[in-house]
Design an enzyme around this catalytic site. Structure first.
Site, PDB file in Angstrom:
ATOM      1  N   ALA A  29      48.242  39.237  31.828  1.00 38.38           N
ATOM      2  CA  ALA A  29      47.047  38.430  31.572  1.00 38.38           C
ATOM      3  C   ALA A  29      45.846  39.034  32.271  1.00 38.38           C
ATOM      4  O   ALA A  29      45.925  40.137  32.822  1.00 38.38           O
ATOM      5  CB  ALA A  29      47.285  37.001  32.045  1.00 38.38           C
ATOM      6  N   ASN A  30      44.719  38.357  32.264  1.00 36.96           N
ATOM      7  CA  ASN A  30      43.544  38.775  33.041  1.00 36.96           C
ATOM      8  C   ASN A  30      42.893  37.549  33.646  1.00 36.96           C
ATOM      9  O   ASN A  30      43.304  36.419  33.391  1.00 36.96           O
ATOM     10  CB  ASN A  30      42.582  39.591  32.168  1.00 36.96           C
ATOM     11  CG  ASN A  30      42.016  38.768  31.029  1.00 36.96           C
ATOM     12  OD1 ASN A  30      41.291  37.801  31.242  1.00 36.96           O
ATOM     13  ND2 ASN A  30      42.378  39.139  29.801  1.00 36.96           N
ATOM     14  N   ARG A  31      41.860  37.741  34.462  1.00 30.46           N
ATOM     15  CA  ARG A  31      41.294  36.662  35.276  1.00 30.46           C
ATOM     16  C   ARG A  31      40.233  35.825  34.578  1.00 30.46           C
ATOM     17  O   ARG A  31      39.575  35.012  35.210  1.00 30.46           O
ATOM     18  CB  ARG A  31      40.700  37.233  36.560  1.00 30.46           C
ATOM     19  CG  ARG A  31      41.738  37.783  37.496  1.00 30.46           C
ATOM     20  CD  ARG A  31      41.142  38.139  38.845  1.00 30.46           C
ATOM     21  NE  ARG A  31      42.047  38.961  39.617  1.00 30.46           N
ATOM     22  CZ  ARG A  31      43.122  38.483  40.245  1.00 30.46           C
ATOM     23  NH1 ARG A  31      43.394  37.190  40.208  1.00 30.46           N
ATOM     24  NH2 ARG A  31      43.921  39.301  40.897  1.00 30.46           N
ATOM     25  N   ALA A  95      38.124  37.364  26.662  1.00 32.97           N
ATOM     26  CA  ALA A  95      38.524  38.589  27.366  1.00 32.97           C
ATOM     27  C   ALA A  95      39.886  38.983  26.799  1.00 32.97           C
ATOM     28  O   ALA A  95      40.934  38.531  27.272  1.00 32.97           O
ATOM     29  CB  ALA A  95      38.609  38.343  28.868  1.00 32.97           C
TER      30      ALA A  95
END
Ligand code: C5P
Length: 219
Positions: A29-31, A95
């Site tokens: 995943a990403n932030r 994102a």
């Protein structure tokens, strides 16, 4: 019936991160919190548009009064976007992960003594570029985002050309700005006419101002 400058318009907004599975219980995943995407969807809906909000697993809840489509992966997000079109405008605030794990395991990968799993990756579809390149049914206004740490205007201007979108909302996310994870944003709007520097303001105010610009563009 909702009044306002975007009444009768249909606007697609993507938001949040994507999750790319490794096995049934693990993912990459990403932030991204989804905060700016949610604020934009809320601001556009407040001007009377029907908003289709395609969101990955975000921290921030989707706004009230929008049609929510929840997805996990980038590939699911592209499918949801294609199903949601046509639209008058499409705003790509998500994102999206650049890669997914190929051959994600259908069962949980077991820990084996001394053995490490090895992952292989394949490129995800670029949703913004795909929609920007549509021959039939391309939204009249396609807006992408660019988070940059240096040479913001040059990089974002090149990104607008490369992706084929109409506008790029660029922001300087270098550490010293405190923008990443903060409540304020400092953006430059890149259009075919050049770069427009906006003063630093809250993410809510960025959303309101962007919604106004979208309403002007669709009028
Ligand atoms: O190339 P980069 O990820 O910096 O581009 C950011 C812009 O492209 C954002 O608007 C993002 O939502 C969009 N994007 C996308 N699909 C991808 C990667 C990025 O729609 N696979």
């Amino acid at each position: 019936l909702m009044a306002g400058p975007l009444a009768g318009k249909r606007v697609l907004v993507t938001s949040g991160p994507t999750h790319e599975p490794i096995d049934p219980v693990r993912y990459i995943a990403n932030r991204s919190s989804g905060a700016q995407g949610s604020a934009i969807a809320r601001a556009i809906a407040a001007l009377g548009a029907h908003v289709v909000f395609v969101t990955g697993p975000a921290d921030v809840p989707p706004p009230e009064g929008v049609e929510v489509i929840r997805v996990r992966t980038a590939r699911e997000m592209l499918q949801a976007v294609e199903t949601a079109l046509p639209a008058d405008a499409a705003i790509f605030a998500a994102a999206v992960a650049d890669w997914h794990v190929t051959g994600a395991s259908a069962s949980k990968i077991k820990k084996t003594k001394g053995g490490m799993p090895s992952l292989q990756f394949a490129e995800n579809p670029d949703i913004l570029a795909t929609v920007s390149a549509m021959k039939a049914g391309r939204p009249g206004l396609v807006v992408g985002f660019a988070a940059e740490t240096d040479d913001v205007i040059a990089h974002a201007t090149a990104k607008r050309e490369r992706k084929g979108c109409d506008w790029i909302v660029a922001n300087d996310v270098s550490e010293s700005t405190g923008i990443m994870g903060g409540t304020e944003n400092d953006i430059t709007l890149i259009t075919k006419d050049g770069a427009e520097d906006w003063p630093r303001m809250s993410k809510t105010d960025v959303a309101a101002r962007l919604a106004d610009r979208i309403a002007q563009a669709l009028a």
